[in-house]
Design a protein around this motif. Structure first.
Motif, PDB file in Angstrom:
ATOM      1  N   GLU A 163       0.821  -1.193   0.000  1.00  0.00           N
ATOM      2  CA  GLU A 163       0.000   0.000   0.000  1.00  0.00           C
ATOM      3  C   GLU A 163       0.872   1.268   0.000  1.00  0.00           C
ATOM      4  O   GLU A 163       0.528   2.269  -0.619  1.00  0.00           O
ATOM      5  CB  GLU A 163      -0.907  -0.009   1.238  1.00  0.00           C
ATOM      6  CG  GLU A 163      -2.096   0.897   1.108  1.00  0.00           C
ATOM      7  CD  GLU A 163      -3.043   0.702   2.279  1.00  0.00           C
ATOM      8  OE1 GLU A 163      -3.305   1.701   2.941  1.00  0.00           O
ATOM      9  OE2 GLU A 163      -3.480  -0.444   2.498  1.00  0.00           O
ATOM     10  N   LEU A 164       2.008   1.196   0.670  1.00  0.00           N
ATOM     11  CA  LEU A 164       2.924   2.332   0.717  1.00  0.00           C
ATOM     12  C   LEU A 164       3.503   2.612  -0.670  1.00  0.00           C
ATOM     13  O   LEU A 164       3.629   3.774  -1.078  1.00  0.00           O
ATOM     14  CB  LEU A 164       4.049   2.040   1.718  1.00  0.00           C
ATOM     15  CG  LEU A 164       5.018   3.163   2.008  1.00  0.00           C
ATOM     16  CD1 LEU A 164       4.278   4.342   2.630  1.00  0.00           C
ATOM     17  CD2 LEU A 164       6.096   2.701   2.947  1.00  0.00           C
ATOM     18  N   SER A 218       0.864   4.245  -2.835  1.00  0.00           N
ATOM     19  CA  SER A 218       0.700   5.646  -2.437  1.00  0.00           C
ATOM     20  C   SER A 218       1.835   6.503  -3.003  1.00  0.00           C
ATOM     21  O   SER A 218       1.613   7.625  -3.468  1.00  0.00           O
ATOM     22  CB  SER A 218       0.668   5.742  -0.910  1.00  0.00           C
ATOM     23  OG  SER A 218       0.652   7.073  -0.493  1.00  0.00           O
ATOM     24  N   ARG A 231       1.262   7.044  -6.715  1.00  0.00           N
ATOM     25  CA  ARG A 231       0.205   8.037  -6.942  1.00  0.00           C
ATOM     26  C   ARG A 231       0.746   9.457  -6.753  1.00  0.00           C
ATOM     27  O   ARG A 231       0.420  10.371  -7.511  1.00  0.00           O
ATOM     28  CB  ARG A 231      -0.966   7.787  -5.985  1.00  0.00           C
ATOM     29  CG  ARG A 231      -1.944   6.760  -6.476  1.00  0.00           C
ATOM     30  CD  ARG A 231      -3.242   6.787  -5.678  1.00  0.00           C
ATOM     31  NE  ARG A 231      -3.050   6.606  -4.233  1.00  0.00           N
ATOM     32  CZ  ARG A 231      -3.002   5.423  -3.616  1.00  0.00           C
ATOM     33  NH1 ARG A 231      -3.146   4.311  -4.328  1.00  0.00           N
ATOM     34  NH2 ARG A 231      -2.849   5.347  -2.322  1.00  0.00           N
ATOM     35  N   ALA A 232       1.614   9.647  -5.751  1.00  0.00           N
ATOM     36  CA  ALA A 232       2.196  10.972  -5.497  1.00  0.00           C
ATOM     37  C   ALA A 232       3.113  11.381  -6.645  1.00  0.00           C
ATOM     38  O   ALA A 232       3.149  12.552  -7.034  1.00  0.00           O
ATOM     39  CB  ALA A 232       2.954  10.973  -4.172  1.00  0.00           C
TER      40      ALA A 232
END
Length: 128
Positions: free
Chosen positions: A2-3, A6, A9-10
């Motif tokens: 999940e990290l 994320s 996405r950033a």
């Protein structure tokens, strides 16, 4: 997992900023690698002589109490070195001497002063 999603996405949300950060990281890592390469080549790598840790420099105690040459002590006169050469102590495998000086290097457009050294024949022993 999940990290990582994320983070991706950033990166997609701010591509210019992400490219800048990645470029700066690459520049920093490259500069660090280059500096370490120079430091290793100049300071950390052992001298290219067999048993280079056994090399010593002999100097006389300073006459005036001050260390007036790099490494401390006074330079040994030629006559004293020749005396040592005649009776080389058994703890020495070889004995050589050098004297720092400068020389003039003639070039097509003029001349420049360059550092030089006069050395005895045993300074660079032949392995042949």
């Amino acid at each position: 997992m999940e990290l990582l999603a994320s983070a991706l996405r950033a990166v997609r949300a701010h591509p210019l900023f992400s490219a800048l950060v990645i470029g700066l990281l690459a520049l920093g890592i490259g500069a660090n690698t280059a500096i370490f390469g120079v430091v290793h080549a100049v300071l950390l790598r052992p001298l290219p002589y067999p048993e280079s840790g056994d090399l010593v420099m002999a100097r006389k105690p300073p006459r005036d109490g001050n260390a007036n040459v790099p490494g401390g002590g006074d330079l040994m006169p030629d006559t004293e070195f020749l005396g040592w050469l005649e009776a080389v102590p058994k703890s020495f495998r070889a004995l050589a001497a050098y004297r720092n000086s400068t020389a003039t290097l003639q070039r097509g457009d003029g001349a420049v002063r360059v550092p030089a050294a006069a050395v005895t024949a045993d300074f660079f022993p032949c392995s042949a």
